[in-house]
Design an enzyme around this catalytic site. Structure first.
Site, short mmCIF file in Angstrom:
data_model
loop_
_atom_site.label_atom_id
_atom_site.label_comp_id
_atom_site.label_asym_id
_atom_site.label_seq_id
_atom_site.Cartn_x
_atom_site.Cartn_y
_atom_site.Cartn_z
N SER A 143 0.23 -14.91 46.18
CA SER A 143 1.56 -15.64 45.93
C SER A 143 1.98 -16.30 47.09
CB SER A 143 2.85 -14.40 45.59
OG SER A 143 3.93 -14.95 45.72
N TYR A 156 7.11 -6.23 47.62
CA TYR A 156 6.26 -7.34 46.84
C TYR A 156 5.67 -8.35 48.08
CZ TYR A 156 4.84 -11.20 44.13
OH TYR A 156 4.15 -12.08 43.14
N1 LIG Z 1 5.32 -15.64 37.85
C1 LIG Z 1 5.39 -16.10 39.17
O1 LIG Z 1 6.52 -16.96 39.74
C2 LIG Z 1 4.40 -15.76 40.24
C3 LIG Z 1 4.56 -16.23 41.35
C4 LIG Z 1 3.49 -16.00 42.37
C5 LIG Z 1 2.28 -15.04 42.12
N2 LIG Z 1 2.36 -14.47 40.81
C6 LIG Z 1 1.44 -13.30 40.57
O2 LIG Z 1 0.53 -13.66 39.43
C7 LIG Z 1 0.28 -12.72 38.60
C8 LIG Z 1 0.44 -12.65 37.35
O3 LIG Z 1 1.81 -12.80 37.13
P1 LIG Z 1 2.78 -13.34 35.81
O4 LIG Z 1 3.70 -14.30 36.59
O5 LIG Z 1 1.64 -13.98 34.86
O6 LIG Z 1 3.42 -11.92 35.36
P2 LIG Z 1 3.73 -11.53 33.79
O7 LIG Z 1 3.98 -12.77 32.91
O8 LIG Z 1 4.71 -10.35 33.98
O9 LIG Z 1 2.33 -10.85 33.34
C9 LIG Z 1 1.73 -9.81 33.90
C10 LIG Z 1 0.34 -9.35 33.33
O10 LIG Z 1 0.21 -8.18 34.07
C11 LIG Z 1 0.19 -7.16 32.88
N3 LIG Z 1 0.48 -5.77 33.60
C12 LIG Z 1 1.92 -5.67 34.12
N4 LIG Z 1 1.80 -4.12 34.74
C13 LIG Z 1 0.67 -3.85 34.54
C14 LIG Z 1 -0.26 -2.48 34.75
N5 LIG Z 1 0.48 -1.49 35.16
N6 LIG Z 1 -1.35 -2.46 34.20
C15 LIG Z 1 -2.10 -3.48 33.69
N7 LIG Z 1 -1.54 -4.44 33.28
C16 LIG Z 1 -0.35 -5.08 33.92
C17 LIG Z 1 1.11 -7.43 31.77
O11 LIG Z 1 0.64 -6.93 30.40
P3 LIG Z 1 1.22 -5.41 29.93
O12 LIG Z 1 2.96 -5.40 30.09
O13 LIG Z 1 0.61 -5.56 28.72
O14 LIG Z 1 0.43 -4.47 30.80
C18 LIG Z 1 0.65 -8.92 31.72
O15 LIG Z 1 -0.42 -9.18 31.07
C19 LIG Z 1 0.93 -11.30 39.40
O16 LIG Z 1 -0.26 -10.89 40.29
C20 LIG Z 1 2.06 -12.05 40.22
O17 LIG Z 1 2.28 -11.35 41.35
C21 LIG Z 1 3.26 -14.56 40.07
#
Ligand SMILES: NC(=O)c1ccc[n+]([C@@H]2O[C@H](COP(=O)([O-])OP(=O)(O)OC[C@H]3O[C@@H](n4cnc5c(N)ncnc54)[C@H](OP(=O)(O)O)[C@@H]3O)[C@@H](O)[C@H]2O)c1
Length: 269
Positions: A143, A156
């Site tokens: 991130s 985080y």
């Molecule tokens: N969105 C942003 O602004 C952003 C920015 C920088 C980095 N990131 C990074 O990108 C990655 C993906 O984030 P996202 O934005 O796509 O988030 P998201 O929309 O909340 O999706 C998270 C995914 O992870 C799964 N998940 C959550 N908790 C879990 C657990 N305990 N065990 C297994 N699976 C789990 C969720 O599915 P279930 O709920 O079905 O488990 C979902 O498929 C993360 O590492 C995040 O830190 C995101």
């Protein structure tokens, strides 16, 4: 469905957001997939759609990676099913925001288990096979917060700094062993991330994380940039031109100054 040593790309957190967009893109390129997340119903439906739409094999394991024993359970299940993970994308992650002492300790510890410990465990379990085959790819999702301390998102941001340091170190260890490693950092992306982290309303505004006010990308745009970085065999990539410029500017400033400014902006609201 074939299941004899089928080569798959395994994506954690593949049921929504960035992980789902990556799965869609890779299915379009005929990768057979193994999707991991907690919600079994969503995973089942998603696999069905991907197989119909792209003629690939899509498998899933419903698993909660915020529990310490899950990574080993996933590895055992993969072995039992005769799957061979040739690409591992450690994408599952959760955020947290607000005053550190006001956030529940258990939720911060779960975050550390998911964002750090399970990522390390899965890497440790799957990397040796890739190295002995001298073929494989590891992608760890960090991130923009990986590059600086972030007050009011302290745990985080520190978890992502761990992912950055760990992945950059592993990249060098993997170079003589024929395994390609990519550290990929998205910036603010319009997913469910803020909602699951409880970063909404006033808090999102103060953290400059409000999707309608701050510049952000769609998960599809992020996935396209990730695939491009893989095609170019990069070891490091930041998603979004604006984020790449921001990272360059941040690198010029002392981290204590960055932390002070973020804290004061948050307190002013
Ligand atoms: N969105 C942003 O602004 C952003 C920015 C920088 C980095 N990131 C990074 O990108 C990655 C993906 O984030 P996202 O934005 O796509 O988030 P998201 O929309 O909340 O999706 C998270 C995914 O992870 C799964 N998940 C959550 N908790 C879990 C657990 N305990 N065990 C297994 N699976 C789990 C969720 O599915 P279930 O709920 O079905 O488990 C979902 O498929 C993360 O590492 C995040 O830190 C995101």
């Amino acid at each position: 469905m074939k299941n004899e040593h089928m080569k798959v790309t395994m994506i954690t957190g593949a049921s929504g957001g960035i992980g789902k967009a990556i799965a869609d893109q890779l299915a379009g390129r005929k990768h057979d997939l193994l999707l991991i997340a907690r919600n079994e119903e969503t995973l089942q439906e998603q696999c069905k759609l991907l197989m119909q739409r792209h003629g690939i094999s899509a498998h899933y394991i419903a698993a909660d990676l915020s529990a310490p024993e899950t990574a080993l359970r996933v590895f055992t299940e993969v072995t039992l099913r005769g799957l061979e993970v040739e690409m591992l994308i450690n994408n599952a992650g959760i955020g947290s925001g607000g005053d550190f002492t006001a956030i529940s300790l258990q939720s911060e510890l779960n975050l550390i288990q998911l964002n750090i410990s399970s990522l390390v465990a899965l890497t440790h379990l799957f990397l040796p096979q890739m190295q002995s085959r001298r073929n494989g790819t590891l992608v760890n999702i960090a991130s923009m917060t990986a590059f600086m301390p972030v007050p009011y998102m302290a745990v985080y941001a520190a978890s992502k700094a761990f992912v950055r340091s760990f992945t950059q170190a592993i990249t060098e260890e993997c170079k003589p062993k024929g395994v390609c490693v990519l550290l990929f950092s998205p910036g603010l992306t319009r997913t469910n991330f803020n909602a699951s982290a409880g970063i909404e309303g006033e808090k999102a505004l103060r953290l400059r994380s409000n999707h309608s006010q701050a510049a952000s990308q769609t998960p599809e745009q992020v996935a396209v940039e990730l695939i491009k970085a893989l095609d170019e065999q990069r070891n490091f990539a930041i998603s979004g031109r604006r984020n790449r410029i921001r990272a360059k500017l941040m690198a010029l400033l002392p981290s204590s100054m960055i932390a002070r400014n973020i804290a004061s902006a948050y307190r002013k609201g």
